[in-house]
Design a protein around this motif. Structure first.
Motif, PDB file in Angstrom:
ATOM      1  N   ASP A  75      -7.281   8.251  -3.047  1.00 43.98           N
ATOM      2  CA  ASP A  75      -6.112   7.947  -2.229  1.00 43.98           C
ATOM      3  C   ASP A  75      -4.992   7.419  -3.131  1.00 43.98           C
ATOM      4  O   ASP A  75      -5.267   6.849  -4.198  1.00 43.98           O
ATOM      5  N   PRO A  76      -3.722   7.580  -2.701  1.00 43.13           N
ATOM      6  CA  PRO A  76      -2.601   7.061  -3.499  1.00 43.13           C
ATOM      7  C   PRO A  76      -2.476   5.539  -3.337  1.00 43.13           C
ATOM      8  O   PRO A  76      -2.159   5.040  -2.255  1.00 43.13           O
ATOM      9  N   LEU A  77      -2.724   4.806  -4.399  1.00 42.79           N
ATOM     10  CA  LEU A  77      -2.705   3.340  -4.378  1.00 42.79           C
ATOM     11  C   LEU A  77      -1.399   2.821  -4.974  1.00 42.79           C
ATOM     12  O   LEU A  77      -0.963   3.253  -6.039  1.00 42.79           O
ATOM     13  N   VAL A  78      -0.772   1.878  -4.265  1.00 46.47           N
ATOM     14  CA  VAL A  78       0.430   1.239  -4.776  1.00 46.47           C
ATOM     15  C   VAL A  78       0.245  -0.279  -4.654  1.00 46.47           C
ATOM     16  O   VAL A  78      -0.386  -0.763  -3.717  1.00 46.47           O
ATOM     17  N   GLU A 113       4.974  -8.513  -6.502  1.00 51.49           N
ATOM     18  CA  GLU A 113       5.264  -9.904  -6.147  1.00 51.49           C
ATOM     19  C   GLU A 113       4.005 -10.640  -5.693  1.00 51.49           C
ATOM     20  O   GLU A 113       3.663 -11.700  -6.208  1.00 51.49           O
ATOM     21  N   CYS A 114       3.315 -10.067  -4.672  1.00 45.94           N
ATOM     22  CA  CYS A 114       2.135 -10.758  -4.123  1.00 45.94           C
ATOM     23  C   CYS A 114       0.828 -10.089  -4.525  1.00 45.94           C
ATOM     24  O   CYS A 114      -0.248 -10.568  -4.174  1.00 45.94           O
ATOM     25  N   HIS A 115       0.930  -8.966  -5.241  1.00 48.67           N
ATOM     26  CA  HIS A 115      -0.228  -8.210  -5.738  1.00 48.67           C
ATOM     27  C   HIS A 115      -1.089  -7.624  -4.618  1.00 48.67           C
ATOM     28  O   HIS A 115      -2.271  -7.331  -4.820  1.00 48.67           O
ATOM     29  N   GLY A 116      -0.503  -7.454  -3.441  1.00 48.29           N
ATOM     30  CA  GLY A 116      -1.196  -6.742  -2.378  1.00 48.29           C
ATOM     31  C   GLY A 116      -1.283  -5.263  -2.702  1.00 48.29           C
ATOM     32  O   GLY A 116      -0.363  -4.692  -3.305  1.00 48.29           O
ATOM     33  N   ARG A 117      -2.374  -4.631  -2.326  1.00 49.84           N
ATOM     34  CA  ARG A 117      -2.581  -3.214  -2.630  1.00 49.84           C
ATOM     35  C   ARG A 117      -2.668  -2.425  -1.333  1.00 49.84           C
ATOM     36  O   ARG A 117      -3.349  -2.841  -0.387  1.00 49.84           O
ATOM     37  N   PHE A 118      -2.006  -1.272  -1.314  1.00 44.93           N
ATOM     38  CA  PHE A 118      -1.897  -0.504  -0.081  1.00 44.93           C
ATOM     39  C   PHE A 118      -1.971   0.991  -0.390  1.00 44.93           C
ATOM     40  O   PHE A 118      -1.719   1.418  -1.512  1.00 44.93           O
ATOM     41  N   ARG A 119      -2.304   1.768   0.674  1.00 44.81           N
ATOM     42  CA  ARG A 119      -2.192   3.216   0.575  1.00 44.81           C
ATOM     43  C   ARG A 119      -0.720   3.582   0.743  1.00 44.81           C
ATOM     44  O   ARG A 119      -0.109   3.291   1.765  1.00 44.81           O
ATOM     45  N   ALA A 120      -0.168   4.220  -0.278  1.00 44.73           N
ATOM     46  CA  ALA A 120       1.266   4.512  -0.265  1.00 44.73           C
ATOM     47  C   ALA A 120       1.661   5.402   0.903  1.00 44.73           C
ATOM     48  O   ALA A 120       2.709   5.211   1.528  1.00 44.73           O
ATOM     49  N   THR A 163       4.659  11.156  -4.043  1.00 41.62           N
ATOM     50  CA  THR A 163       4.917  10.773  -5.430  1.00 41.62           C
ATOM     51  C   THR A 163       5.558   9.387  -5.477  1.00 41.62           C
ATOM     52  O   THR A 163       6.071   8.880  -4.481  1.00 41.62           O
ATOM     53  N   THR A 164       5.543   8.801  -6.665  1.00 43.39           N
ATOM     54  CA  THR A 164       6.174   7.487  -6.851  1.00 43.39           C
ATOM     55  C   THR A 164       7.663   7.554  -6.514  1.00 43.39           C
ATOM     56  O   THR A 164       8.210   6.654  -5.862  1.00 43.39           O
ATOM     57  N   GLU A 165       8.326   8.629  -6.934  1.00 37.19           N
ATOM     58  CA  GLU A 165       9.756   8.785  -6.671  1.00 37.19           C
ATOM     59  C   GLU A 165      10.030   8.823  -5.162  1.00 37.19           C
ATOM     60  O   GLU A 165      10.940   8.161  -4.663  1.00 37.19           O
ATOM     61  N   GLU A 166       9.222   9.589  -4.431  1.00 39.26           N
ATOM     62  CA  GLU A 166       9.395   9.683  -2.976  1.00 39.26           C
ATOM     63  C   GLU A 166       9.167   8.332  -2.314  1.00 39.26           C
ATOM     64  O   GLU A 166       9.878   7.940  -1.385  1.00 39.26           O
ATOM     65  N   PHE A 167       8.164   7.618  -2.807  1.00 37.39           N
ATOM     66  CA  PHE A 167       7.837   6.317  -2.228  1.00 37.39           C
ATOM     67  C   PHE A 167       8.962   5.312  -2.451  1.00 37.39           C
ATOM     68  O   PHE A 167       9.377   4.603  -1.528  1.00 37.39           O
ATOM     69  N   LEU A 168       9.469   5.240  -3.671  1.00 36.97           N
ATOM     70  CA  LEU A 168      10.517   4.270  -3.977  1.00 36.97           C
ATOM     71  C   LEU A 168      11.818   4.582  -3.233  1.00 36.97           C
ATOM     72  O   LEU A 168      12.550   3.676  -2.825  1.00 36.97           O
ATOM     73  N   SER A 189       4.685  -1.120  -7.898  1.00 37.10           N
ATOM     74  CA  SER A 189       4.160  -0.436  -9.077  1.00 37.10           C
ATOM     75  C   SER A 189       4.259   1.072  -8.857  1.00 37.10           C
ATOM     76  O   SER A 189       4.607   1.541  -7.776  1.00 37.10           O
ATOM     77  N   GLU A 190       3.934   1.837  -9.880  1.00 36.10           N
ATOM     78  CA  GLU A 190       3.827   3.290  -9.709  1.00 36.10           C
ATOM     79  C   GLU A 190       2.559   3.598  -8.914  1.00 36.10           C
ATOM     80  O   GLU A 190       1.597   2.826  -8.912  1.00 36.10           O
ATOM     81  N   ILE A 191       2.590   4.728  -8.246  1.00 35.37           N
ATOM     82  CA  ILE A 191       1.410   5.169  -7.486  1.00 35.37           C
ATOM     83  C   ILE A 191       0.344   5.668  -8.461  1.00 35.37           C
ATOM     84  O   ILE A 191       0.643   6.387  -9.416  1.00 35.37           O
TER      85      ILE A 191
END
Length: 436
Positions: free
Chosen positions: A84-87, A91-98, A110-115, A130-132
């Protein structure tokens, strides 16, 4: 349909589902089925098995081990692609499915689409990501006394591979005519980045899967027949409303690595439309990979024509917990100040509840026990309840989905009849005990 929090509350209050390890503060993505939950879950699984396996002449069952040779998961592609795509929030170091943070996104985001989407962290509200990166969802463990690369194994992420690895065993012992299917029910484990929505996305689940082996040129016909069977099962056997089920033709970029065509059966859950069941055309991907990895032939030899070939595969698959929640969601109702779970009779944990009108009257209790034993012998799934007044008993049985309540009163001692109350209509009728 109620809100998700209403269903979660009912599940805990009435003993359907509890938070896993609740006494120690719980563990995310794990759930324990209580007494009524086990009964409903078992009924769902038994109905699936009867529908797809027992009533057909072309289906056979297996029950494969959870731990498998790790070469299984290399050959299947899970080691390389089951991710799965992890981001991560810086700041709080929480991890989520992008893909779950962006509306309409897919697992290939992609990282670009997410940002560009300008997503704020659900935990801290900041926008510093972070980057995906791809996160493999298989649980890794070690087999034997030494923890090194040679002892690595995985908890299976799907039950399907246990079917594929037993393909030749079934063919060589049962000699089935093609097309035929092999079915399995069992546990699967996925290290979800962010388990959510109750039992909809958890880390340990039960799966019900079929691998249906066909001639390569006949896959479309079998695909369509199984598609129709899935609708028949969901709408007829499970009692799910047709208008709550939707087919989604999965585009090539979003299909699993093994699939050439996939239809996701989507369901209108309280939190929105989510996948309930899948139907995938896996081609000869799995048997072909096993043949290359193991060096052993996965060909099927037609005993009538002498023709040999590697079969192609159609896979209907469903998660039990997802189906459990779909049934609960479709059956949950609030009517005239009462909560009622309108479960189909074939799924309800109890078919009848038997009660004496008053529990402090020995003659009523004795007669009610007689009625209870009669129904217990005939229907097995019958419960007894003499706690509180009759209104409270009705309320409890409505909430757990019992279709009929049978009450023995003073008139029963005279006329040999009992009062039978219907869960859905609340209507009451008098019925002779021998006619129950």
């Amino acid at each position: 349909m109620g809100k998700l929090e209403d269903i979660v509350s009912l599940c805990k209050r009435r003993g359907f589902i509890f938070q896993g390890s609740d006494v120690y503060g719980g563990m995310a993505g794990t759930w324990d089925f209580g007494p009524l939950g086990v009964m409903l879950k078992r009924n769902i699984m038994d109905e699936w098995w009867r529908f797809f396996v027992d009533r057909r002449d072309d289906m056979y069952g297996v029950d494969a081990a959870i731990l498998m040779n790790p070469r299984t998961w290399r050959a299947s592609g899970h080691v390389d692609t089951f991710a799965d795509p992890l981001v991560e929030c810086k700041e709080c170091h929480g991890r989520f499915r992008a893909d779950k943070l962006v509306d309409g996104a897919t697992e290939s985001i992609t990282t670009e689409e997410f940002l560009k989407a300008g997503v704020k962290c659900p935990t801290c509200g900041k926008e510093n990501w972070s980057e995906i990166r791809k996160f493999n969802m298989m649980f890794e463990t070690h087999v034997g006394p030494v923890d090194d690369d040679s002892s690595v194994a995985y908890l299976r992420p799907e039950t399907a591979q246990g079917i594929f690895t037993n393909f030749k065993n079934v063919v060589d012992t049962i000699y089935p005519n093609i097309p035929f299917g092999i079915a399995q029910q069992g546990k699967a484990f996925r290290n979800e980045i962010s388990p959510r929505d109750f039992v909809l996305r958890d880390r340990e689940c039960s799966q019900m899967e079929i691998e249906y082996f066909v001639r390569p040129e006949e896959w479309e016909e079998s695909f369509e027949k199984l598609r129709e069977s899935q609708h028949e099962f969901l709408e007829g056997t499970m009692g799910l409303p047709k208008e709550m089920i939707h087919e989604l033709e999965v585009p090539a970029e979003d299909r699993a690595h093994y699939s050439k065509r996939t239809i996701d059966f989507m369901f209108d859950y309280p939190n929105g439309e989510e996948e309930l069941m899948g139907l995938a055309y896996r081609t000869d991907f799995d048997l072909g990979n096993i043949q290359r990895e193991s060096g052993k032939s996965m060909e099927y030899r037609d005993k009538n024509t002498g023709e040999s070939f590697v079969p192609h595969v159609i896979e209907p698959s469903i998660g039990v917990e997802r189906l459990f929640l779909a049934v609960m969601s479709a059956c949950y109702a609030e009517e005239e100040g009462r909560i009622v779970l309108k479960l189909p009779e074939n799924l309800a944990p109890y078919k009848f509840c038997v009660s004496p009108l008053l529990k402090n009257k020995p003659e009523l209790v004795e007669k009610a026990r007689e009625v209870y034993e009669i129904l217990k012998q005939k229907y097995t799934f019958v419960t007894w309840d003499d706690s509180g007044n009759i209104g409270k008993r009705y309320k409890k049985q409505d909430e757990i989905g019992t279709p009929k309540c049978v009450v023995v009163d003073f008139e029963s001692l005279e006329d040999g009849a009992v009062t039978v109350r219907d869960r859905d209509t609340t209507e009451q009728i008098r019925v002779k005990i021998e006619e129950l």
